[in-house]
Design a protein around this motif. Structure first.
Motif, PDB file in Angstrom:
ATOM      1  N   UNK A   1       0.566   7.178 -11.422  1.00  0.00           N
ATOM      2  CA  UNK A   1       1.646   6.917 -10.472  1.00  0.00           C
ATOM      3  C   UNK A   1       1.276   7.515  -9.114  1.00  0.00           C
ATOM      4  N   UNK A   2       1.606   6.807  -8.047  1.00  0.00           N
ATOM      5  CA  UNK A   2       1.324   7.327  -6.710  1.00  0.00           C
ATOM      6  C   UNK A   2       2.574   7.214  -5.844  1.00  0.00           C
ATOM      7  N   UNK A   3       2.630   8.027  -4.787  1.00  0.00           N
ATOM      8  CA  UNK A   3       3.792   8.010  -3.905  1.00  0.00           C
ATOM      9  C   UNK A   3       3.374   8.389  -2.495  1.00  0.00           C
ATOM     10  N   UNK A   4       4.258   8.108  -1.548  1.00  0.00           N
ATOM     11  CA  UNK A   4       4.105   8.572  -0.168  1.00  0.00           C
ATOM     12  C   UNK A   4       5.498   8.739   0.416  1.00  0.00           C
ATOM     13  N   UNK A   5       5.587   9.600   1.412  1.00  0.00           N
ATOM     14  CA  UNK A   5       6.864   9.920   2.043  1.00  0.00           C
ATOM     15  C   UNK A   5       6.715   9.763   3.549  1.00  0.00           C
ATOM     16  N   UNK A   6       7.788   9.357   4.215  1.00  0.00           N
ATOM     17  CA  UNK A   6       7.742   9.199   5.665  1.00  0.00           C
ATOM     18  C   UNK A   6       7.660  10.557   6.346  1.00  0.00           C
ATOM     19  N   UNK A   7       7.322  10.538   7.619  1.00  0.00           N
ATOM     20  CA  UNK A   7       7.202  11.789   8.369  1.00  0.00           C
ATOM     21  C   UNK A   7       8.526  12.544   8.405  1.00  0.00           C
ATOM     22  N   UNK A   8       9.629  11.824   8.561  1.00  0.00           N
ATOM     23  CA  UNK A   8      10.953  12.461   8.565  1.00  0.00           C
ATOM     24  C   UNK A   8      11.374  12.901   7.169  1.00  0.00           C
ATOM     25  N   UNK A   9      10.821  12.262   6.159  1.00  0.00           N
ATOM     26  CA  UNK A   9      11.125  12.639   4.789  1.00  0.00           C
ATOM     27  C   UNK A   9      12.227  11.841   4.134  1.00  0.00           C
ATOM     28  N   UNK A  10      12.903  10.958   4.880  1.00  0.00           N
ATOM     29  CA  UNK A  10      14.034  10.243   4.287  1.00  0.00           C
ATOM     30  C   UNK A  10      13.649   8.886   3.702  1.00  0.00           C
ATOM     31  N   UNK A  11      12.371   8.504   3.791  1.00  0.00           N
ATOM     32  CA  UNK A  11      11.877   7.293   3.141  1.00  0.00           C
ATOM     33  C   UNK A  11      10.799   7.678   2.133  1.00  0.00           C
ATOM     34  N   UNK A  12      10.762   6.933   1.034  1.00  0.00           N
ATOM     35  CA  UNK A  12       9.861   7.291  -0.061  1.00  0.00           C
ATOM     36  C   UNK A  12       9.445   6.011  -0.769  1.00  0.00           C
TER      37      UNK A  12
ATOM     38  N   UNK B   1       0.850  -1.186   0.000  1.00  0.00           N
ATOM     39  CA  UNK B   1       0.000   0.000   0.000  1.00  0.00           C
ATOM     40  C   UNK B   1       0.888   1.238   0.000  1.00  0.00           C
ATOM     41  N   UNK B   2       0.488   2.227  -0.769  1.00  0.00           N
ATOM     42  CA  UNK B   2       1.216   3.495  -0.771  1.00  0.00           C
ATOM     43  C   UNK B   2       0.508   4.411   0.224  1.00  0.00           C
ATOM     44  N   UNK B   3       0.994   4.376   1.472  1.00  0.00           N
ATOM     45  CA  UNK B   3       0.314   5.116   2.535  1.00  0.00           C
ATOM     46  C   UNK B   3       1.277   5.836   3.479  1.00  0.00           C
ATOM     47  N   UNK B   4       2.599   5.722   3.230  1.00  0.00           N
ATOM     48  CA  UNK B   4       3.563   6.382   4.097  1.00  0.00           C
ATOM     49  C   UNK B   4       3.830   5.657   5.394  1.00  0.00           C
ATOM     50  N   UNK B   5       3.259   4.465   5.556  1.00  0.00           N
ATOM     51  CA  UNK B   5       3.456   3.690   6.780  1.00  0.00           C
ATOM     52  C   UNK B   5       4.740   2.869   6.715  1.00  0.00           C
ATOM     53  N   UNK B   6       4.973   2.208   5.583  1.00  0.00           N
ATOM     54  CA  UNK B   6       6.184   1.445   5.277  1.00  0.00           C
ATOM     55  C   UNK B   6       6.283   0.111   6.012  1.00  0.00           C
ATOM     56  N   UNK B   7       5.277  -0.263   6.812  1.00  0.00           N
ATOM     57  CA  UNK B   7       5.309  -1.571   7.466  1.00  0.00           C
ATOM     58  C   UNK B   7       5.293  -2.707   6.451  1.00  0.00           C
ATOM     59  N   UNK B   8       4.627  -2.490   5.311  1.00  0.00           N
ATOM     60  CA  UNK B   8       4.528  -3.544   4.310  1.00  0.00           C
ATOM     61  C   UNK B   8       5.852  -3.802   3.594  1.00  0.00           C
ATOM     62  N   UNK B   9       6.857  -2.960   3.815  1.00  0.00           N
ATOM     63  CA  UNK B   9       8.174  -3.154   3.208  1.00  0.00           C
ATOM     64  C   UNK B   9       9.109  -3.984   4.090  1.00  0.00           C
ATOM     65  N   UNK B  10       8.707  -4.298   5.313  1.00  0.00           N
ATOM     66  CA  UNK B  10       9.627  -4.925   6.270  1.00  0.00           C
ATOM     67  C   UNK B  10      10.201  -6.243   5.768  1.00  0.00           C
TER      68      UNK B  10
END
Length: 338
Positions: free
Chosen positions: A266-277, A27-36
């Protein structure tokens, strides 16, 4: 990291072919748990001294600084080291599901992917303190047909370490402080005449794969729905409704610094700190293969993919455009389920 281990790392990553399982949980949601649980690739962390280098297995005697200028388009001139934490990739990942390919970027702590300055005009080297309209590009280049003689060499666009055969890109542009547009590139031309031919074919829902030189390509925003009336008015060339088999699909030919925003598929999301995309590119944005009539990108294919981040001068040391490109990864769009 020493030069020799770096060479071995790049060669190993490129030559290894694995059956990459389909991942239906992305999911493109800025959570990034699905990338673990997605396999991770490491890119060396650059430093201010410029002592970190990348090496391409095609040119093992040629080394380039990890973060470098965007003007060096050959493999004989060493690129200038241009340090910029916002493009300093340290980790990247690739995944896919039934319909799309996903890419993940992480830059060094303190970096912010997509960060751009705000101003009335482009950066002025004669007056660097003057506010300027910055630009930032999140880039994924794909060798679709596994043929190194088609597409372009990465160094043709000043991307190092280089590799051959890249037929298409999907990218996001940030401009003057905000998101501006997302688009696909068809790299199948060597001159303006051939680039015009690409445009005519793209409008027929066809993606052309041919030998290419970097400056010649088509750049189009792809929608899986009708663009808004505002987007339609701002489109340089189009929008064009694509013929079947899909219905309600459109493309608009674009260019850098277009009068966005253009919100294509195309869709995107960024982490709260901004260093993950994270970024998602639907397969259908690559249209249908000009020669086979099949989908250009689909499950079962093995591709080569390289990721880059590129930005204008405002936050670089010294003040110049800066780019960082990962090793080329061979990736299989398997239909095996996780």
């Amino acid at each position: 990291m020493s030069i020799l281990p770096k060479i071995l790392f790049i060669c190993f990553v490129f030559k290894t072919v694995t059956s990459d399982p389909i991942n239906r949980h992305m999911k493109i949601d800025g959570n990034f748990d699905d990338w673990r649980n997605v396999p991770s690739y490491i890119d060396p962390e650059d430093n201010l001294k410029g002592t970190v280098y990348d090496v391409s297995p095609w040119f093992p005697s040629f080394k380039s600084p990890d973060c470098h200028d965007t003007d060096t388009r050959d493999t004989t001139t060493t690129p200038k080291h241009i340090y910029n934490p916002n493009v300093n990739i340290v980790e990247f990942k690739i995944a896919h599901d039934n319909t799309s390919i996903y890419v993940y970027y992480r830059v060094a702590d303190g970096g912010v992917i997509g960060k751009t300055s705000v101003g009335p005009s482009e950066f002025n080297k004669n007056n660097p303190s003057e506010p300027s309209a910055g630009r930032f590009y999140v880039i994924a280049a794909v060798n679709i047909d596994h043929n190194d003689t088609t597409g372009y060499w990465l160094h043709g666009g000043a991307y190092h370490p280089t590799a051959p055969g890249f037929d298409g890109n999907f990218e996001i542009e940030f401009y003057n402080g905000s998101f501006n547009q997302n688009y696909y590139l068809d790299h199948g031309a060597n001159n303006d005449t051939q680039a015009n031919y690409l445009k005519q074919e793209n409008k027929k829902n066809r993606f052309v794969i041919l030998p290419s030189i970097y400056p010649y390509y088509t750049q189009y925003i792809y929608w899986n729905h009708q663009p808004t009336s505002d987007e339609t008015q701002r489109c340089f060339d189009g929008p064009y409704r694509l013929p079947r088999p899909y219905s309600n699909r459109y493309i608009c030919y674009s260019r850098d610094m277009a009068p966005g925003p253009f919100n294509g598929s195309l869709t995107y999301a960024r982490s709260e700190k901004g260093n993950e995309f994270e970024m998602r590119a639907p397969f259908e944005g690559f249209l249908f293969n000009h020669y086979t009539g099949e989908r250009t990108l689909q499950l079962g294919m093995t591709i080569n993919i390289s990721l880059s981040l590129e930005t204008s001068e405002e936050y670089s040391i010294p003040r110049d455009w800066s780019s960082d490109t990962t090793a080329t990864i061979r990736y299989t769009l398997s239909d095996t389920v996780v």
